[in-house]
Every structure is written in C-alpha cells, then in structure tokens.
Design an enzyme around this catalytic site. Structure first.
Site, PDB file in Angstrom:
ATOM      1  N   ASP A 152      -8.382  -2.810   0.162  1.00  0.00           N
ATOM      2  CA  ASP A 152      -9.119  -1.903  -0.719  1.00  0.00           C
ATOM      3  C   ASP A 152     -10.347  -1.404   0.036  1.00  0.00           C
ATOM      4  O   ASP A 152     -11.172  -2.190   0.485  1.00  0.00           O
ATOM      5  CB  ASP A 152      -9.522  -2.594  -2.016  1.00  0.00           C
ATOM      6  CG  ASP A 152      -9.866  -1.563  -3.075  1.00  0.00           C
ATOM      7  OD1 ASP A 152      -9.101  -0.594  -3.241  1.00  0.00           O
ATOM      8  OD2 ASP A 152     -10.913  -1.697  -3.724  1.00  0.00           O
ATOM      9  N   ALA A 153     -10.437  -0.079   0.161  1.00  0.00           N
ATOM     10  CA  ALA A 153     -11.462   0.508   1.018  1.00  0.00           C
ATOM     11  C   ALA A 153     -12.291   1.539   0.267  1.00  0.00           C
ATOM     12  O   ALA A 153     -11.876   2.047  -0.780  1.00  0.00           O
ATOM     13  CB  ALA A 153     -10.808   1.165   2.228  1.00  0.00           C
ATOM     14  N   ARG A 204     -11.714  -1.295   9.115  1.00  0.00           N
ATOM     15  CA  ARG A 204     -10.418  -1.987   9.021  1.00  0.00           C
ATOM     16  C   ARG A 204     -10.157  -2.831  10.260  1.00  0.00           C
ATOM     17  O   ARG A 204      -9.650  -3.949  10.153  1.00  0.00           O
ATOM     18  CB  ARG A 204      -9.290  -0.960   8.798  1.00  0.00           C
ATOM     19  CG  ARG A 204      -7.911  -1.597   8.596  1.00  0.00           C
ATOM     20  CD  ARG A 204      -6.915  -0.645   7.962  1.00  0.00           C
ATOM     21  NE  ARG A 204      -7.390  -0.219   6.650  1.00  0.00           N
ATOM     22  CZ  ARG A 204      -7.980   0.958   6.397  1.00  0.00           C
ATOM     23  NH1 ARG A 204      -8.123   1.867   7.350  1.00  0.00           N
ATOM     24  NH2 ARG A 204      -8.423   1.237   5.188  1.00  0.00           N
ATOM     25  N   LYS A 227      -9.929   3.759  17.097  1.00  0.00           N
ATOM     26  CA  LYS A 227     -10.491   3.597  15.742  1.00  0.00           C
ATOM     27  C   LYS A 227     -10.551   2.109  15.368  1.00  0.00           C
ATOM     28  O   LYS A 227     -11.559   1.627  14.868  1.00  0.00           O
ATOM     29  CB  LYS A 227      -9.661   4.404  14.727  1.00  0.00           C
ATOM     30  CG  LYS A 227     -10.211   4.289  13.310  1.00  0.00           C
ATOM     31  CD  LYS A 227      -9.421   5.081  12.274  1.00  0.00           C
ATOM     32  CE  LYS A 227      -9.829   4.647  10.866  1.00  0.00           C
ATOM     33  NZ  LYS A 227      -8.998   5.219   9.808  1.00  0.00           N
ATOM     34  N   ASN A 283      -0.413   3.867   1.442  1.00  0.00           N
ATOM     35  CA  ASN A 283      -1.125   4.617   2.472  1.00  0.00           C
ATOM     36  C   ASN A 283      -0.567   4.293   3.873  1.00  0.00           C
ATOM     37  O   ASN A 283      -0.839   3.227   4.435  1.00  0.00           O
ATOM     38  CB  ASN A 283      -2.617   4.267   2.373  1.00  0.00           C
ATOM     39  CG  ASN A 283      -3.480   5.117   3.269  1.00  0.00           C
ATOM     40  OD1 ASN A 283      -3.084   5.418   4.390  1.00  0.00           O
ATOM     41  ND2 ASN A 283      -4.645   5.488   2.779  1.00  0.00           N
ATOM     42  N   THR A 337       0.844  -1.196   0.000  1.00  0.00           N
ATOM     43  CA  THR A 337       0.000   0.000   0.000  1.00  0.00           C
ATOM     44  C   THR A 337       0.878   1.243   0.000  1.00  0.00           C
ATOM     45  O   THR A 337       2.002   1.221   0.504  1.00  0.00           O
ATOM     46  CB  THR A 337      -0.928   0.023   1.244  1.00  0.00           C
ATOM     47  OG1 THR A 337      -1.688   1.239   1.233  1.00  0.00           O
ATOM     48  CG2 THR A 337      -0.163  -0.053   2.551  1.00  0.00           C
TER      49      THR A 337
HETATM   50  P1  ITT Z   1      -3.569   1.984  -1.474  1.00  0.00           P
HETATM   51  O1  ITT Z   1      -4.494   1.680  -2.627  1.00  0.00           O
HETATM   52  O2  ITT Z   1      -2.154   2.263  -1.888  1.00  0.00           O
HETATM   53  O3  ITT Z   1      -3.661   0.963  -0.372  1.00  0.00           O
HETATM   54  P2  ITT Z   1      -5.316   4.259  -1.118  1.00  0.00           P
HETATM   55  O4  ITT Z   1      -5.368   5.332  -0.088  1.00  0.00           O
HETATM   56  O5  ITT Z   1      -5.344   4.652  -2.558  1.00  0.00           O
HETATM   57  O6  ITT Z   1      -4.042   3.364  -0.792  1.00  0.00           O
HETATM   58  P3  ITT Z   1      -7.919   2.893  -1.265  1.00  0.00           P
HETATM   59  O7  ITT Z   1      -8.090   2.915  -2.725  1.00  0.00           O
HETATM   60  O8  ITT Z   1      -8.322   1.655  -0.551  1.00  0.00           O
HETATM   61  O9  ITT Z   1      -6.422   3.188  -0.819  1.00  0.00           O
HETATM   62  O10 ITT Z   1      -8.585   4.125  -0.536  1.00  0.00           O
HETATM   63  C1  ITT Z   1      -9.848   4.522  -0.689  1.00  0.00           C
HETATM   64  C2  ITT Z   1     -10.013   5.919  -0.175  1.00  0.00           C
HETATM   65  O11 ITT Z   1     -10.638   5.851   1.085  1.00  0.00           O
HETATM   66  C3  ITT Z   1      -8.759   6.768  -0.004  1.00  0.00           C
HETATM   67  O12 ITT Z   1      -9.101   8.098  -0.346  1.00  0.00           O
HETATM   68  C4  ITT Z   1      -8.450   6.649   1.473  1.00  0.00           C
HETATM   69  O13 ITT Z   1      -7.818   7.817   1.986  1.00  0.00           O
HETATM   70  C5  ITT Z   1      -9.836   6.484   2.049  1.00  0.00           C
HETATM   71  N1  ITT Z   1      -9.818   5.630   3.219  1.00  0.00           N
HETATM   72  C6  ITT Z   1      -9.509   4.310   3.259  1.00  0.00           C
HETATM   73  N2  ITT Z   1      -9.578   3.858   4.508  1.00  0.00           N
HETATM   74  C7  ITT Z   1      -9.926   4.907   5.279  1.00  0.00           C
HETATM   75  C8  ITT Z   1     -10.115   5.084   6.646  1.00  0.00           C
HETATM   76  O14 ITT Z   1      -9.940   4.099   7.512  1.00  0.00           O
HETATM   77  N3  ITT Z   1     -10.467   6.289   7.090  1.00  0.00           N
HETATM   78  C9  ITT Z   1     -10.626   7.323   6.245  1.00  0.00           C
HETATM   79  N4  ITT Z   1     -10.446   7.252   4.936  1.00  0.00           N
HETATM   80  C10 ITT Z   1     -10.093   6.044   4.453  1.00  0.00           C
END
Ligand code: ITT
Length: 183
Positions: free
Chosen positions: A66-67, A167, A161, A9, A7
C-alpha cells in the site's frame, strides 16, 4: 515457494520481481481485499495481506503493497488516497496544484505486508523528492512528476528506481528479514 503478490498494479510487480530475482519467484494475483478506511498504510496493508492469505487458501505466502504520495505543502495530500486521486484528478493536475506552491517537496511511502501461516509482518520504505512538470516514459503512476537528485522516477530503469525508491527500500528490509526468518 513462490510469493503471491496481491495487486492489480503491474508496475509494483515488475519492481518486486526485479528486486527479488534470485531470492523467490513472484506471482501476481488479483484479489480485491478490503481496504480499511485508515490514514495508516501499515494498517491497510497488514489487514489486506491477512485477509488475502486467509481467503485465497493455500500455503504460499502473500504480499500486499500500500503506497502513497505525501505532498508537504498540501498537508500530506493525497497520501492514502493517492490511487483515488490518480484516477479522478490525475497526475498532471496534481502537479498543477503543487506548481502553485513555493515548497514542492513530497515523500513517497510504501508499506509491504507479508502474511503466511505464522503471521503478518510489515516493512516500510520512503523517499523524499521534489515535484516537477512531468518527464520520462518509464515507471508508472506519479513517477513522471517525482524527481530525485535531478532525475524523475519515470526517467529511471527499474533497477535504478529500486536503488532509491520507497518500494526498493521496503523490499530491501523485507528481503533481509525473509532471508533470516528460519534462523
Ligand atoms: P493495488 O492496490 O492493487 O496494489 P494501486 O495502484 O491501487 O494497486 P495503491 O493504492 O498502493 O495501489 O497506490 C497508490 C497510488 O500511488 C496509485 O495511484 C499508484 O499508481 C501510485 N503509486 C504507488 N507506487 C508508486 C510508485 O512507485 N511510483 C509512482 N506512483 C506510485
């Protein structure tokens, strides 16, 4: 054996490390796996984890997360496109869209995909909450506008959290499976 969390992130890594402390070390790996065009977080995560495990080489398992944030009144938008929407529209303007609606309910979802030489497994987690004007300095992404029981996720510590978040719930299911996988 360390788990390679693929990731870009750092917030996701902080939460996984906090949750999996004492279970397995988590190493962050930046590798740009193919994000398949799909409405299914499961499909995107599973495909990414498989590809990363095969392309990176080595034995250590990989984890992909993936979120997305699914806003009820907006038909689930931005959902699987949440990262793109954060980068383009931004969190504050997404709140403005929700503010115009009577129903401000939203759900965070995440799917963790784990891949090793034996195959790929997915673990889903979700949390329902309410969108509010941004509050708090912690967390990342949409956390300042997502309120759960009166507190935004940006007002919580990592452990707080994890105890209620999408998550944290996915990590709990994963940890249970991981502990029992060799039995
Ligand atoms: P990777 O794909 O590299 O893991 P990303 O941030 O691009 O990182 P996602 O596509 O899964 O990952 O992210 C979806 C969006 O949701 C992205 O804008 C994140 O900042 C946000 N997000 C994911 N989990 C979150 C959380 O626990 N709290 C707040 N925002 C979240």
């Amino acid at each position: 054996m360390a788990i390679r969390f693929v990731t870009g992130n750092a917030g996701k890594v902080r939460e996984a490390r906090d949750y999996l402390a004492g279970i397995e070390p988590v190493e962050q790996i930046e590798y740009d796996y193919t994000e398949v065009q799909s409405d299914s977080l499961e499909e995107i995560a599973a495909h990414g984890a498989r590809e990363a495990f095969e392309q990176l080489g080595g034995d250590e398992p990989v984890l992909v997360d993936d979120a997305g944030l699914f806003v009820d009144a907006l038909g689930g938008f931005p959902g699987p496109y949440s990262a793109y929407v954060e980068d383009t529209v931004g969190v504050e303007r997404l709140w403005r869209l929700a503010e115009a609606e009577e129903n401000r309910r939203a759900t965070f979802r995440t799917v963790l995909a784990y891949a090793d030489e034996d195959g790929t497994e997915t673990f889903a987690g979700s949390v329902a909450g309410t969108l509010v004007a941004p509050r708090g300095e912690g967390g990342f992404g949409y956390d300042p506008i997502f309120e759960y029981n009166g507190t935004t996720m940006a007002e919580m510590s990592t452990a707080e959290k994890n105890a209620i978040s999408h998550r944290g719930r996915a990590l709990a299911t994963f940890a249970e499976w991981y502990a029992g996988r060799d039995e």
